[in-house]
Design a protein around this motif. Structure first.
Motif, PDB file in Angstrom:
ATOM      1  N   GLU A  38     -34.460  93.904  33.441  1.00 32.01           N
ATOM      2  CA  GLU A  38     -34.483  93.244  34.740  1.00 32.01           C
ATOM      3  C   GLU A  38     -35.555  92.149  34.774  1.00 32.01           C
ATOM      4  O   GLU A  38     -35.364  91.104  35.393  1.00 32.01           O
ATOM      5  N   THR A  39     -36.679  92.400  34.094  1.00 35.28           N
ATOM      6  CA  THR A  39     -37.737  91.389  34.004  1.00 35.28           C
ATOM      7  C   THR A  39     -37.291  90.234  33.133  1.00 35.28           C
ATOM      8  O   THR A  39     -37.558  89.066  33.440  1.00 35.28           O
ATOM      9  N   VAL A  40     -36.605  90.552  32.037  1.00 33.13           N
ATOM     10  CA  VAL A  40     -36.090  89.500  31.154  1.00 33.13           C
ATOM     11  C   VAL A  40     -35.146  88.585  31.923  1.00 33.13           C
ATOM     12  O   VAL A  40     -35.175  87.359  31.759  1.00 33.13           O
ATOM     13  N   ARG A  41     -34.339  89.151  32.778  1.00 29.44           N
ATOM     14  CA  ARG A  41     -33.366  88.377  33.550  1.00 29.44           C
ATOM     15  C   ARG A  41     -33.959  87.762  34.812  1.00 29.44           C
ATOM     16  O   ARG A  41     -33.236  87.145  35.594  1.00 29.44           O
ATOM     17  N   SER A  42     -35.250  87.943  35.033  1.00 27.21           N
ATOM     18  CA  SER A  42     -35.949  87.400  36.211  1.00 27.21           C
ATOM     19  C   SER A  42     -35.336  87.896  37.516  1.00 27.21           C
ATOM     20  O   SER A  42     -35.358  87.197  38.536  1.00 27.21           O
ATOM     21  N   GLU A  43     -34.824  89.118  37.509  1.00 30.25           N
ATOM     22  CA  GLU A  43     -34.229  89.655  38.725  1.00 30.25           C
ATOM     23  C   GLU A  43     -35.270  89.863  39.821  1.00 30.25           C
ATOM     24  O   GLU A  43     -34.930  89.857  41.011  1.00 30.25           O
ATOM     25  N   HIS A  44     -36.537  90.049  39.425  1.00 27.18           N
ATOM     26  CA  HIS A  44     -37.596  90.227  40.418  1.00 27.18           C
ATOM     27  C   HIS A  44     -37.929  88.917  41.136  1.00 27.18           C
ATOM     28  O   HIS A  44     -38.681  88.924  42.106  1.00 27.18           O
ATOM     29  N   THR A 142     -28.823  78.492  28.414  1.00 27.58           N
ATOM     30  CA  THR A 142     -28.088  78.852  29.628  1.00 27.58           C
ATOM     31  C   THR A 142     -26.764  79.539  29.324  1.00 27.58           C
ATOM     32  O   THR A 142     -26.227  80.256  30.170  1.00 27.58           O
ATOM     33  N   GLY A 143     -26.214  79.280  28.146  1.00 28.29           N
ATOM     34  CA  GLY A 143     -24.889  79.798  27.839  1.00 28.29           C
ATOM     35  C   GLY A 143     -23.789  79.096  28.612  1.00 28.29           C
ATOM     36  O   GLY A 143     -22.660  79.586  28.674  1.00 28.29           O
ATOM     37  N   LYS A 144     -24.112  77.949  29.211  1.00 31.58           N
ATOM     38  CA  LYS A 144     -23.145  77.189  30.000  1.00 31.58           C
ATOM     39  C   LYS A 144     -22.809  75.878  29.289  1.00 31.58           C
ATOM     40  O   LYS A 144     -23.422  75.511  28.286  1.00 31.58           O
ATOM     41  N   GLU A 145     -21.847  75.176  29.846  1.00 31.39           N
ATOM     42  CA  GLU A 145     -21.457  73.870  29.322  1.00 31.39           C
ATOM     43  C   GLU A 145     -21.450  72.849  30.450  1.00 31.39           C
ATOM     44  O   GLU A 145     -21.309  73.201  31.620  1.00 31.39           O
ATOM     45  N   GLY A 146     -21.577  71.583  30.067  1.00 31.54           N
ATOM     46  CA  GLY A 146     -21.519  70.517  31.051  1.00 31.54           C
ATOM     47  C   GLY A 146     -22.846  70.295  31.753  1.00 31.54           C
ATOM     48  O   GLY A 146     -23.872  70.909  31.426  1.00 31.54           O
ATOM     49  N   PRO A 147     -22.855  69.422  32.756  1.00 32.77           N
ATOM     50  CA  PRO A 147     -24.085  69.114  33.498  1.00 32.77           C
ATOM     51  C   PRO A 147     -24.607  70.341  34.255  1.00 32.77           C
ATOM     52  O   PRO A 147     -23.832  71.220  34.651  1.00 32.77           O
ATOM     53  N   THR A 172     -27.790  80.846  36.397  1.00 32.17           N
ATOM     54  CA  THR A 172     -28.562  81.661  35.462  1.00 32.17           C
ATOM     55  C   THR A 172     -30.044  81.377  35.649  1.00 32.17           C
ATOM     56  O   THR A 172     -30.424  80.359  36.257  1.00 32.17           O
ATOM     57  N   ARG A 173     -30.860  82.274  35.145  1.00 34.21           N
ATOM     58  CA  ARG A 173     -32.321  82.151  35.255  1.00 34.21           C
ATOM     59  C   ARG A 173     -32.932  82.358  33.868  1.00 34.21           C
ATOM     60  O   ARG A 173     -32.477  83.217  33.114  1.00 34.21           O
ATOM     61  N   ARG A 174     -33.955  81.577  33.590  1.00 33.15           N
ATOM     62  CA  ARG A 174     -34.654  81.722  32.313  1.00 33.15           C
ATOM     63  C   ARG A 174     -36.163  81.637  32.573  1.00 33.15           C
ATOM     64  O   ARG A 174     -36.608  81.050  33.562  1.00 33.15           O
ATOM     65  N   SER A 175     -36.939  82.215  31.661  1.00 31.93           N
ATOM     66  CA  SER A 175     -38.395  82.208  31.793  1.00 31.93           C
ATOM     67  C   SER A 175     -38.994  82.364  30.406  1.00 31.93           C
ATOM     68  O   SER A 175     -38.281  82.599  29.420  1.00 31.93           O
ATOM     69  N   ASN A 176     -40.317  82.275  30.309  1.00 38.16           N
ATOM     70  CA  ASN A 176     -40.977  82.485  29.029  1.00 38.16           C
ATOM     71  C   ASN A 176     -40.800  83.918  28.542  1.00 38.16           C
ATOM     72  O   ASN A 176     -40.794  84.169  27.329  1.00 38.16           O
ATOM     73  N   VAL A 177     -40.645  84.857  29.482  1.00 38.10           N
ATOM     74  CA  VAL A 177     -40.368  86.244  29.085  1.00 38.10           C
ATOM     75  C   VAL A 177     -39.012  86.313  28.403  1.00 38.10           C
ATOM     76  O   VAL A 177     -38.851  86.946  27.357  1.00 38.10           O
ATOM     77  N   TRP A 178     -38.026  85.647  29.003  1.00 42.02           N
ATOM     78  CA  TRP A 178     -36.684  85.628  28.398  1.00 42.02           C
ATOM     79  C   TRP A 178     -36.719  84.961  27.022  1.00 42.02           C
ATOM     80  O   TRP A 178     -36.101  85.462  26.070  1.00 42.02           O
ATOM     81  N   ARG A 179     -37.449  83.872  26.888  1.00 41.16           N
ATOM     82  CA  ARG A 179     -37.506  83.152  25.609  1.00 41.16           C
ATOM     83  C   ARG A 179     -38.219  83.979  24.541  1.00 41.16           C
ATOM     84  O   ARG A 179     -37.830  83.957  23.374  1.00 41.16           O
TER      85      ARG A 179
END
Length: 241
Positions: A38-44, A142-147, A172-179
């Protein structure tokens, strides 16, 4: 003795060859079990939102929208978004198309101020937006495509919210924890480029070699324990005799 010598040599040289990867596996396992997903996904950092009821008044029929855009639609989904009710039309071939359910046309382009505000509305925490940019191509993370819109926050984890340029939704959400987590995941599966493939020959081969280390280790243990028991019994007989 031949079995002992062969097992010792195999165990030693194979362990030397794959020892670094075994270290990566153990380190990756430690990281993945120590950090809650949950922390990796920045759910908090996700603000709880009150569900927005769908607005059906003035909603255009998906068939009419598809006909106007010359789309052969396989699926139509009506949903609420920060920019109003939207149709997501999935064609038989090609990528989904998102349009305003009220106009049947694409939503007007988001500006920087609106994207920033939408990200701030979806965010929970002590950070504030520090950078908002429309990326022409979505980053690999992000695992996404396009702008895609990226809004960075100045919290401890350096959280980034990625927003859909059509609907303003946080996709989607990303952070240094996720990286940090993702780095060890890529080492864990030996796919440093994309971090997705865990069935490639290199990983399978190293896993097999590691398996042989375990087998030869058990053989060595069995032989050495058996030899120690034999020596112990011999000494005991000598003392009692």
């Amino acid at each position: 003795m031949k079995v002992l010598r062969l097992s010792t040599q195999l165990h030693k040289w194979i362990a030397l060859a794959v020892g670094i990867q075994v270290l990566f596996w153990v380190a990756g396992g430690l990281v993945m079990t120590a950090i809650p997903i949950e922390t990796v996904r920045s759910e908090h950092h996700v603000r709880e939102q009150t569900p927005t009821p769908l607005v059906f008044d003035g909603v255009q029929a998906p068939g009419a929208i598809a006909a106007a855009q010359n789309l052969a639609v396989a699926r139509a989904e009506l949903k609420s978004t920060p920019r109003g009710t939207a149709w997501v039309l999935t064609p038989v071939e090609g990528d989904p198309v998102t349009v305003s359910a009220a106009t049947g046309q694409a939503f007007p382009a988001l500006d920087t101020a609106t994207a920033t505000q939408m990200a701030a509305n979806a965010y929970r925490g002590d950070g504030t937006p520090t950078s908002t940019v429309l990326l022409p191509v979505a980053p690999q993370e992000t695992g996404k495509e396009g702008p895609i819109w990226r809004v960075d926050f100045n919290d401890t984890e350096r959280t980034s919210f990625y927003l859909s340029p059509q609907t303003g939704e946080v996709v989607t959400r990303r952070s240094n924890v996720w990286r940090f987590y993702d780095f060890f995941w890529r080492l864990h599966i030996l796919d440093l480029k994309e971090g997705k493939d865990f069935n490639h020959p290199l990983l399978i081969g190293l896993t097999f070699l590691t398996f042989t280390i375990v087998i030869t280790g058990f053989i060595l243990l069995w032989i050495r324990v058996g030899r120690d028991i034999t020596v112990w019994r011999a000494r005991r007989r000598d003392r009692t005799g």
